[in-house]
Structures are given as C-alpha cells and as structure tokens.
Design a protein around this motif. Structure first.
Motif, mmCIF file in Angstrom:
data_model
loop_
_atom_site.group_PDB
_atom_site.id
_atom_site.type_symbol
_atom_site.label_atom_id
_atom_site.label_comp_id
_atom_site.label_asym_id
_atom_site.label_seq_id
_atom_site.Cartn_x
_atom_site.Cartn_y
_atom_site.Cartn_z
ATOM 1 N N ASP A 1 77.441 43.695 66.497
ATOM 2 C CA ASP A 1 76.796 44.027 65.228
ATOM 3 C C ASP A 1 77.238 43.040 64.152
ATOM 4 O O ASP A 1 78.239 42.330 64.290
ATOM 5 C CB ASP A 1 77.140 45.455 64.814
ATOM 6 C CG ASP A 1 78.644 45.692 64.734
ATOM 7 O OD1 ASP A 1 79.199 45.597 63.633
ATOM 8 O OD2 ASP A 1 79.256 45.938 65.788
ATOM 9 N N SER A 2 76.496 43.012 63.052
ATOM 10 C CA SER A 2 76.731 42.012 62.007
ATOM 11 C C SER A 2 78.087 42.186 61.333
ATOM 12 O O SER A 2 78.717 41.214 60.929
ATOM 13 C CB SER A 2 75.620 42.072 60.955
ATOM 14 O OG SER A 2 75.561 43.366 60.353
ATOM 15 N N VAL A 3 78.560 43.444 61.203
ATOM 16 C CA VAL A 3 79.856 43.684 60.563
ATOM 17 C C VAL A 3 80.974 43.048 61.379
ATOM 18 O O VAL A 3 81.873 42.397 60.839
ATOM 19 C CB VAL A 3 80.101 45.201 60.397
ATOM 20 C CG1 VAL A 3 81.485 45.460 59.811
ATOM 21 C CG2 VAL A 3 79.040 45.815 59.498
ATOM 22 N N ALA A 4 80.935 43.218 62.698
ATOM 23 C CA ALA A 4 81.962 42.640 63.559
ATOM 24 C C ALA A 4 81.827 41.120 63.646
ATOM 25 O O ALA A 4 82.833 40.400 63.612
ATOM 26 C CB ALA A 4 81.875 43.250 64.956
ATOM 27 N N LEU A 5 80.602 40.626 63.730
ATOM 28 C CA LEU A 5 80.395 39.185 63.845
ATOM 29 C C LEU A 5 80.876 38.442 62.605
ATOM 30 O O LEU A 5 81.257 37.271 62.684
ATOM 31 C CB LEU A 5 78.917 38.879 64.104
ATOM 32 C CG LEU A 5 78.379 39.316 65.473
ATOM 33 C CD1 LEU A 5 76.877 39.055 65.572
ATOM 34 C CD2 LEU A 5 79.117 38.586 66.591
ATOM 35 N N ASN A 6 80.861 39.101 61.448
ATOM 36 C CA ASN A 6 81.362 38.480 60.220
ATOM 37 C C ASN A 6 82.832 38.104 60.352
ATOM 38 O O ASN A 6 83.294 37.134 59.745
ATOM 39 C CB ASN A 6 81.185 39.444 59.047
ATOM 40 C CG ASN A 6 81.726 38.891 57.755
ATOM 41 O OD1 ASN A 6 81.395 37.777 57.347
ATOM 42 N ND2 ASN A 6 82.581 39.652 57.094
ATOM 43 N N VAL A 7 83.571 38.877 61.162
ATOM 44 C CA VAL A 7 84.991 38.600 61.390
ATOM 45 C C VAL A 7 85.195 37.826 62.683
ATOM 46 O O VAL A 7 85.866 36.802 62.710
ATOM 47 C CB VAL A 7 85.794 39.922 61.439
ATOM 48 C CG1 VAL A 7 87.253 39.645 61.777
ATOM 49 C CG2 VAL A 7 85.684 40.655 60.118
ATOM 50 N N CYS A 8 84.580 38.308 63.741
ATOM 51 C CA CYS A 8 84.832 37.735 65.070
ATOM 52 C C CYS A 8 84.146 36.396 65.277
ATOM 53 O O CYS A 8 84.440 35.696 66.254
ATOM 54 C CB CYS A 8 84.379 38.721 66.142
ATOM 55 S SG CYS A 8 85.230 40.313 66.076
ATOM 56 N N GLY A 9 83.247 36.031 64.385
ATOM 57 C CA GLY A 9 82.586 34.737 64.511
ATOM 58 C C GLY A 9 83.423 33.593 63.971
ATOM 59 O O GLY A 9 82.967 32.453 63.928
ATOM 60 N N GLY A 10 84.652 33.873 63.584
ATOM 61 C CA GLY A 10 85.544 32.829 63.065
ATOM 62 C C GLY A 10 86.105 31.973 64.179
ATOM 63 O O GLY A 10 85.695 32.059 65.336
ATOM 64 N N LEU A 11 87.066 31.127 63.833
ATOM 65 C CA LEU A 11 87.663 30.236 64.814
ATOM 66 C C LEU A 11 88.374 31.023 65.899
ATOM 67 O O LEU A 11 89.020 32.034 65.633
ATOM 68 C CB LEU A 11 88.659 29.296 64.127
ATOM 69 C CG LEU A 11 88.079 28.318 63.118
ATOM 70 C CD1 LEU A 11 89.207 27.564 62.433
ATOM 71 C CD2 LEU A 11 87.134 27.339 63.794
ATOM 72 N N GLN A 12 88.235 30.550 67.139
ATOM 73 C CA GLN A 12 88.966 31.178 68.226
ATOM 74 C C GLN A 12 90.464 31.035 67.990
ATOM 75 O O GLN A 12 90.929 30.038 67.440
ATOM 76 C CB GLN A 12 88.581 30.530 69.562
ATOM 77 C CG GLN A 12 87.145 30.797 69.981
ATOM 78 C CD GLN A 12 86.888 32.280 70.227
ATOM 79 O OE1 GLN A 12 87.414 32.846 71.171
ATOM 80 N NE2 GLN A 12 86.085 32.900 69.383
ATOM 81 N N ASP A 13 91.200 32.044 68.416
ATOM 82 C CA ASP A 13 92.653 32.107 68.246
ATOM 83 C C ASP A 13 93.076 32.382 66.809
ATOM 84 O O ASP A 13 94.257 32.337 66.497
ATOM 85 C CB ASP A 13 93.346 30.839 68.760
ATOM 86 C CG ASP A 13 93.296 30.744 70.276
ATOM 87 O OD1 ASP A 13 93.432 31.804 70.921
ATOM 88 O OD2 ASP A 13 93.130 29.646 70.795
ATOM 89 N N SER A 14 92.094 32.659 65.909
ATOM 90 C CA SER A 14 92.472 33.112 64.575
ATOM 91 C C SER A 14 93.119 34.484 64.691
ATOM 92 O O SER A 14 92.852 35.238 65.629
ATOM 93 C CB SER A 14 91.244 33.203 63.668
ATOM 94 O OG SER A 14 90.695 31.938 63.411
ATOM 95 N N LEU A 15 93.952 34.821 63.735
ATOM 96 C CA LEU A 15 94.593 36.132 63.715
ATOM 97 C C LEU A 15 93.945 37.001 62.654
ATOM 98 O O LEU A 15 93.870 36.626 61.486
ATOM 99 C CB LEU A 15 96.092 35.991 63.441
ATOM 100 C CG LEU A 15 96.917 35.313 64.534
ATOM 101 C CD1 LEU A 15 98.383 35.230 64.116
ATOM 102 C CD2 LEU A 15 96.800 36.054 65.855
ATOM 103 N N PHE A 16 93.454 38.162 63.082
ATOM 104 C CA PHE A 16 92.899 39.153 62.163
ATOM 105 C C PHE A 16 94.002 40.165 61.918
ATOM 106 O O PHE A 16 94.420 40.883 62.831
ATOM 107 C CB PHE A 16 91.673 39.818 62.775
ATOM 108 C CG PHE A 16 91.098 40.929 61.939
ATOM 109 C CD1 PHE A 16 90.677 40.691 60.644
ATOM 110 C CD2 PHE A 16 90.977 42.211 62.450
ATOM 111 C CE1 PHE A 16 90.150 41.715 59.861
ATOM 112 C CE2 PHE A 16 90.446 43.241 61.681
ATOM 113 C CZ PHE A 16 90.032 42.988 60.393
ATOM 114 N N CYS A 17 94.518 40.202 60.690
ATOM 115 C CA CYS A 17 95.688 41.028 60.376
ATOM 116 C C CYS A 17 95.297 42.220 59.514
ATOM 117 O O CYS A 17 94.521 42.083 58.568
ATOM 118 C CB CYS A 17 96.748 40.195 59.664
ATOM 119 S SG CYS A 17 97.397 38.840 60.666
#
Length: 237
Positions: free
Chosen positions: A75-91
C-alpha cells in the motif's frame, strides 16, 4: 538520508531528530537492528532495554528495511517508507514507562515493547491489542477478559502516530510514536567516492605514462625519433 515519517507538532521535541538517528549518523554499526534499546538524551547514549527504562528515557527500536516483514505491504503508506534505500534503518521511538506500580505492575512497559517491536504484516496496521496472563500481548479477539489493552496507529503512519493504553482498573496512558528513516551522513559517502576517484586518477596517470614510454622506445628503436641528448653548455657552438 535522514527523513522524519511522523510528526506530532504539539508534542515537545517531536520536531527534532531523535538521539538514535544522531548516533546512526556517527556510526551505523553502533545500532543493532530489531533490538530494543533504552536511550538517555542527557548522556547521549543508548543501552540494552530493561523494564526499568523510565521517563525521561526513551525506548527505541530500529528495523532494517531490507528484512522488515512489514515492508512486504504494497500500500502507498508502507511504500512511502519502504521505498527508501535498501539497508536503511526505520527507527521508532517512544517515551519510557512511568516509575509507578500502577503502570509497571499492569503491563504498560510490555505494551511499549510490543508497539515498537511490530515486525509482522498483520501487526503493522492500526491495531487493537490485549494482554492476558498466559500469552502476553497479542491482537485482540472476542474472548477473554484482558488485564490491559491498547489501540495503536499504523506503524508507517504519517502525521502523528498515537497509541492509547488502558488497564482493567482504569489507568490510561497515551504515547506518541516517532518514526524516522535514519542513515549515515551523505558526506561520509561523498568522501568515499572522492577517495575512489583519486585512486582511479592516479592509476590512470601511471598507465598512460607506461604506454607513452613504451611507444617512445618503440619509435626510438626504429630510428623514427632521434634520441634526445643534452649537451653541456661549454661544448655548444
């Protein structure tokens, strides 16, 4: 690159970058993923979480986007975060527990742990969660009489992500969950690129020099180019 996801404008200091993101900028390897931490802003340090992580300390957990199960959402809400650089840390950051039996004995610290540790698709959306003596916190169902329960927003929610906890005796606590994408400073990557460019440039110069000398000697051997001899000034006519 650092990017805030949630922003509770009426919550003190929530417009600031969290301590955990500042630490990651200094050295990403210092922050393990999928581990609960207790961070002290005054001492500017984080250590392994324990149930004695009381306010004003903060409870933190970072998830690697590459392995974060919740990022399987499309979904668009998740893709807004998960579409970032691989190996990024979501804290995710939340205020610690109150040092008060009214909360600690009624499983509020466990609620914060559950909120920040969500790593399953079915737990990542808006949820209602209940605690029982046997299974601890889990998604609520229609049976049982929970000792405590809470509702919480989408783990990837923009704006203000709020969780509301209440116990069976009527105690209530509201927590705002700060979400951020944290990465080391871009300048450190730029330095790496600059260093590689310098090395490539030096190697290219050496290679061109070797080729030029080889070509010169080849022509010199054939007699096409006379050897250069520097005569002493006192024998010149």
């Amino acid at each position: 690159m650092y990017r805030p996801i949630t922003n509770c404008s009426y919550e003190l200091y929530y417009n600031e970058k969290s301590l955990i993101c500042s630490i990651i900028e200094e050295n990403k390897e210092r922050v393990p993923s999928d581990k609960l931490l207790c961070c002290n802003k005054e001492e500017r340090s984080c250590s392994a979480y324990s149930s004695g992580c009381f306010v004003p300390n903060e409870i933190v957990q970072c998830h690697n986007l590459t392995t974060f199960d919740a990022c399987k959402r499309n979904d668009s809400v998740a893709l807004n975060v998960c579409g970032g650089l691989q190996d990024s840390l979501f804290c995710l950051t939340a205020g610690g527990s109150k040092d008060d039996p009214q909360y600690t004995k009624l499983y509020f610290p466990e609620a914060i742990e559950w909120i920040l540790s969500r790593n399953k698709l079915e737990e990542s959306n808006e949820v209602a969660v209940c605690y029982d003596q046997v299974q601890g916190y889990q998604l609520c169902n229609s049976t049982g009489n929970p000792t405590a329960n809470f509702t919480c927003g989408d783990v990837f929610q923009e704006g203000c992500n709020e969780c509301n906890w209440k116990s069976i005796i009527g105690s209530n606590v509201r927590r705002f969950i700060k979400g951020e994408l944290c990465e080391p400073k871009a300048v450190s990557q730029a330095h790496t690129i600059t260093g590689l460019g310098t090395i490539v440039g030096i190697l290219s110069f050496i290679l061109v020099t070797i080729i030029a000398v080889a070509v010169y000697r080849k022509f010199q051997t054939r007699g096409d180019i006379p050897p250069v001899v520097l005569e002493p000034e006192n024998v010149r006519s």
